[in-house]
Motif scaffolding. Sequence first.
Motif, PDB file in Angstrom:
ATOM      1  N   LEU A   1       0.821  -1.205   0.000  1.00 54.77           N
ATOM      2  CA  LEU A   1       0.000   0.000   0.000  1.00 54.77           C
ATOM      3  C   LEU A   1       0.859   1.261   0.000  1.00 54.77           C
ATOM      4  CD1 LEU A   1      -2.834  -1.021   2.493  1.00 54.77           C
ATOM      5  CD2 LEU A   1      -3.004  -0.791   0.009  1.00 54.77           C
ATOM      6  N   ALA A   2       1.914   1.259   0.787  1.00 54.10           N
ATOM      7  CA  ALA A   2       2.818   2.414   0.831  1.00 54.10           C
ATOM      8  C   ALA A   2       3.489   2.616  -0.525  1.00 54.10           C
ATOM      9  CB  ALA A   2       3.864   2.218   1.923  1.00 54.10           C
ATOM     10  N   ARG A   3       3.898   1.530  -1.146  1.00 49.31           N
ATOM     11  CA  ARG A   3       4.531   1.614  -2.473  1.00 49.31           C
ATOM     12  C   ARG A   3       3.549   2.182  -3.495  1.00 49.31           C
ATOM     13  NH1 ARG A   3       5.791  -3.349  -2.821  1.00 49.31           N
ATOM     14  NH2 ARG A   3       7.730  -3.115  -1.708  1.00 49.31           N
ATOM     15  N   GLU A   4       2.315   1.710  -3.480  1.00 49.86           N
ATOM     16  CA  GLU A   4       1.292   2.194  -4.426  1.00 49.86           C
ATOM     17  C   GLU A   4       1.008   3.673  -4.201  1.00 49.86           C
ATOM     18  OE1 GLU A   4      -1.214   2.058  -7.600  1.00 49.86           O
ATOM     19  OE2 GLU A   4       0.106   0.458  -6.922  1.00 49.86           O
ATOM     20  N   LEU A   5       0.890   4.074  -2.945  1.00 49.06           N
ATOM     21  CA  LEU A   5       0.665   5.485  -2.631  1.00 49.06           C
ATOM     22  C   LEU A   5       1.828   6.332  -3.133  1.00 49.06           C
ATOM     23  CD1 LEU A   5      -0.984   7.723  -1.292  1.00 49.06           C
ATOM     24  CD2 LEU A   5       0.146   7.163   0.863  1.00 49.06           C
ATOM     25  N   GLY A   6       3.037   5.844  -2.949  1.00 48.93           N
ATOM     26  CA  GLY A   6       4.215   6.561  -3.435  1.00 48.93           C
ATOM     27  C   GLY A   6       4.204   6.710  -4.938  1.00 48.93           C
ATOM     28  N   MET A   7       3.810   5.661  -5.642  1.00 48.77           N
ATOM     29  CA  MET A   7       3.765   5.727  -7.110  1.00 48.77           C
ATOM     30  C   MET A   7       2.707   6.724  -7.584  1.00 48.77           C
ATOM     31  SD  MET A   7       6.230   3.925  -8.114  1.00 48.77           S
ATOM     32  CE  MET A   7       5.918   3.907  -9.857  1.00 48.77           C
ATOM     33  N   VAL A   8       1.554   6.749  -6.940  1.00 51.22           N
ATOM     34  CA  VAL A   8       0.508   7.704  -7.302  1.00 51.22           C
ATOM     35  C   VAL A   8       0.992   9.127  -7.052  1.00 51.22           C
ATOM     36  CG1 VAL A   8      -1.794   8.532  -6.655  1.00 51.22           C
ATOM     37  CG2 VAL A   8      -1.381   6.086  -6.954  1.00 51.22           C
ATOM     38  N   THR A   9       1.651   9.336  -5.919  1.00 48.85           N
ATOM     39  CA  THR A   9       2.183  10.661  -5.603  1.00 48.85           C
ATOM     40  C   THR A   9       3.225  11.093  -6.623  1.00 48.85           C
ATOM     41  OG1 THR A   9       1.783  10.255  -3.253  1.00 48.85           O
ATOM     42  CG2 THR A   9       3.307  12.030  -3.802  1.00 48.85           C
ATOM     43  N   LEU A  10       4.136  10.196  -6.964  1.00 46.04           N
ATOM     44  CA  LEU A  10       5.163  10.525  -7.963  1.00 46.04           C
ATOM     45  C   LEU A  10       4.546  10.807  -9.326  1.00 46.04           C
ATOM     46  CD1 LEU A  10       8.022   8.029  -7.077  1.00 46.04           C
ATOM     47  CD2 LEU A  10       8.018  10.512  -6.793  1.00 46.04           C
ATOM     48  N   SER A  11       3.526  10.070  -9.689  1.00 48.32           N
ATOM     49  CA  SER A  11       2.855  10.309 -10.972  1.00 48.32           C
ATOM     50  C   SER A  11       2.221  11.693 -10.995  1.00 48.32           C
ATOM     51  CB  SER A  11       1.782   9.247 -11.223  1.00 48.32           C
ATOM     52  OG  SER A  11       2.364   7.987 -11.370  1.00 48.32           O
ATOM     53  N   GLY A  12       1.627  12.087  -9.881  1.00 52.09           N
ATOM     54  CA  GLY A  12       1.024  13.417  -9.793  1.00 52.09           C
ATOM     55  C   GLY A  12       2.056  14.522  -9.903  1.00 52.09           C
ATOM     56  N   ILE A  13       3.182  14.345  -9.242  1.00 49.61           N
ATOM     57  CA  ILE A  13       4.262  15.333  -9.312  1.00 49.61           C
ATOM     58  C   ILE A  13       4.809  15.416 -10.735  1.00 49.61           C
ATOM     59  CG2 ILE A  13       6.618  15.855  -8.558  1.00 49.61           C
ATOM     60  CD1 ILE A  13       5.826  14.597  -5.823  1.00 49.61           C
ATOM     61  N   ALA A  14       5.024  14.265 -11.348  1.00 49.87           N
ATOM     62  CA  ALA A  14       5.539  14.231 -12.721  1.00 49.87           C
ATOM     63  C   ALA A  14       4.579  14.933 -13.670  1.00 49.87           C
ATOM     64  CB  ALA A  14       5.780  12.791 -13.162  1.00 49.87           C
ATOM     65  N   ALA A  15       3.279  14.720 -13.502  1.00 55.49           N
ATOM     66  CA  ALA A  15       2.287  15.356 -14.369  1.00 55.49           C
ATOM     67  C   ALA A  15       2.327  16.875 -14.208  1.00 55.49           C
ATOM     68  CB  ALA A  15       0.902  14.812 -14.062  1.00 55.49           C
ATOM     69  N   LYS A  16       2.458  17.356 -12.964  1.00 56.36           N
ATOM     70  CA  LYS A  16       2.519  18.807 -12.719  1.00 56.36           C
ATOM     71  C   LYS A  16       3.774  19.420 -13.339  1.00 56.36           C
ATOM     72  CE  LYS A  16      -0.256  18.851  -8.563  1.00 56.36           C
ATOM     73  NZ  LYS A  16      -0.313  19.041  -7.119  1.00 56.36           N
ATOM     74  N   LEU A  17       4.854  18.657 -13.410  1.00 54.45           N
ATOM     75  CA  LEU A  17       6.105  19.151 -13.994  1.00 54.45           C
ATOM     76  C   LEU A  17       6.154  18.952 -15.509  1.00 54.45           C
ATOM     77  CD1 LEU A  17       8.633  17.898 -11.294  1.00 54.45           C
ATOM     78  CD2 LEU A  17       7.849  20.236 -11.655  1.00 54.45           C
ATOM     79  N   GLY A  18       5.147  18.284 -16.034  1.00 57.71           N
ATOM     80  CA  GLY A  18       5.101  18.040 -17.462  1.00 57.71           C
ATOM     81  C   GLY A  18       6.032  16.930 -17.900  1.00 57.71           C
ATOM     82  N   ILE A  19       6.375  16.043 -17.009  1.00 55.45           N
ATOM     83  CA  ILE A  19       7.260  14.913 -17.328  1.00 55.45           C
ATOM     84  C   ILE A  19       6.395  13.719 -17.695  1.00 55.45           C
ATOM     85  CG2 ILE A  19       9.016  13.346 -16.446  1.00 55.45           C
ATOM     86  CD1 ILE A  19       9.797  15.591 -14.469  1.00 55.45           C
TER      87      ILE A  19
END
Length: 114
Positions: free
Chosen positions: A90-108
């Motif tokens: 669950l922690a790993r999945e939450l981390g991946m969702v968070t990283l995906s959100g950050i990447a999207a905001k940065l346009g990556i």
Amino acid sequence: MGAIGAGLKRLLCLGLEGQPSAEVIAGTKAVWYDAVRRAGAWEAESAAPRIEAGFAKLCATARRWPAPADLLAAMPRSKPASTRFVADDLARELGMVTLSGIAAKLGITPDRSA
């Protein structure tokens, strides 16, 4: 075997009916250790506190010298190891969702060719 030895010493102090003689207590300790280990109740991380709690319950309730099965029944249940892995997943999945959100905001955009 420290927790089992200490627990057996506590039981000996009670003078319960059917207790083994002092001459055979070392063998008794070995038999109890083997019984606990074979029952799968000996996990390195949690065995000692669970065994101590089991002996505390036996000392409070036993009227006769108990069998190893009585200790096993008196011991609190151990937490299943699988819950730790579920939490890690669950922690790993939450981390991946968070990283995906950050990447999207940065346009990556993720490189899916790897």
